[in-house]
Write an enzyme that holds these catalytic residues in place. Structure first.
Site, short mmCIF file in Angstrom:
data_model
loop_
_atom_site.label_atom_id
_atom_site.label_comp_id
_atom_site.label_asym_id
_atom_site.label_seq_id
_atom_site.Cartn_x
_atom_site.Cartn_y
_atom_site.Cartn_z
N SER A 8 0.85 -1.19 0.00
CA SER A 8 0.00 0.00 0.00
C SER A 8 0.88 1.25 0.00
CB SER A 8 -0.93 -0.01 1.22
OG SER A 8 -0.19 -0.26 2.39
N ASP A 70 10.27 -6.18 -2.28
CA ASP A 70 10.97 -5.83 -1.05
C ASP A 70 12.27 -5.19 -1.49
OD1 ASP A 70 10.74 -5.82 1.86
OD2 ASP A 70 12.62 -6.92 1.79
N SER A 71 12.51 -4.02 -0.99
CA SER A 71 13.68 -3.29 -1.47
C SER A 71 14.25 -2.43 -0.37
CB SER A 71 13.30 -2.44 -2.69
OG SER A 71 12.20 -1.61 -2.38
N TYR A 154 14.98 7.13 0.43
CA TYR A 154 16.34 7.65 0.54
C TYR A 154 16.81 8.36 -0.73
CZ TYR A 154 16.34 4.58 4.62
OH TYR A 154 16.04 3.97 5.81
N ASP A 155 15.92 8.52 -1.70
CA ASP A 155 16.30 9.10 -3.00
C ASP A 155 17.01 10.46 -2.90
OD1 ASP A 155 15.23 6.84 -4.10
OD2 ASP A 155 13.55 7.82 -5.11
N HIS A 180 16.80 0.16 -9.54
CA HIS A 180 16.85 -1.23 -9.12
C HIS A 180 15.51 -1.91 -9.34
CE1 HIS A 180 15.50 1.36 -5.95
NE2 HIS A 180 15.10 0.37 -5.18
#
Length: 195
Positions: A8, A70-71, A154-155, A180
């Protein structure tokens, strides 16, 4: 093909929809009530599969295909932290901003202004007949100065290799090529096309 996303997270939903625009992509929360999924795996792959399986079972519909991501970011000077804990680095209910500033503080505590780092994305695909998981990576450096407000997570502190701007500043089209998640999704799309 209808793909149900086991997330979500608005940032992830937006990014996956843009990268898979030839499919109907809907977050699972549009079909059933959101529920807590305990991500107790030790790798991105394990956690992606946990999420995809949980949503597939909760939907109780053998015809759906569930996609889960998941990253996270791993920072060399922090021995790979936050890694699989990227979304909850500053605590369970932490915001993106809380996590971002905890990472900045952690790098500063090492006496550095930046460190080599990389993003990992694991994309799990679960249906009634199969389970797959693919990965994508993006390498660069995590900095202690926030730049730009594009992207999410975190970009604003991550500068990809070969660039001098953060993902918070870079154009969306450039980010799509580097991401990624887009690398992992391009592999996932090959799997989906062969089904």
């Amino acid at each position: 093909m209808k793909l149900v996303l086991a997330t979500s997270n608005k940032g992830k939903v937006r990014e996956i929809k843009a990268l898979c625009n030839e499919h109907e992509v809907i977050p699972y929360s549009e079909l059933i009530d959101e529920f807590e999924i305990i991500e107790d795996g030790e790798t991105f792959k394990e956690n992606a599969l946990i999420k995809a399986r949980a949503v597939f079972e909760a939907l109780n519909d053998d015809s759906v295909i569930v996609v889960a991501d998941d990253s996270g970011i791993s920072v060399d000077v922090l021995e790979g932290e936050p890694g699989i804990y990227s979304a909850r680095y500053a605590g369970v209910d932490a915001s993106d901003k809380d996590n971002l500033y905890k990472l900045i503080d952690s790098i500063k505590e090492k006496g550095l202004k930046s460190s080599p780092a990389y993003y990992t994305a694991a994309i799990a695909i679960v249906s009634n007949d199969f389970e797959y998981c693919v990965h994508g990576w993006m390498y660069g450096n995590a900095h202690t100065v926030v730049s730009g407000n594009g992207g999410f997570g975190y970009d604003p502190i991550f500068i990809p290799l070969g660039y001098d701007l953060t993902l918070g500043v870079l154009d969306d089209e450039i980010k799509k090529k580097l991401s990624h998640r887009s690398k992992a999704l391009s592999l996932a799309k090959i799997i989906l096309e062969t089904l």
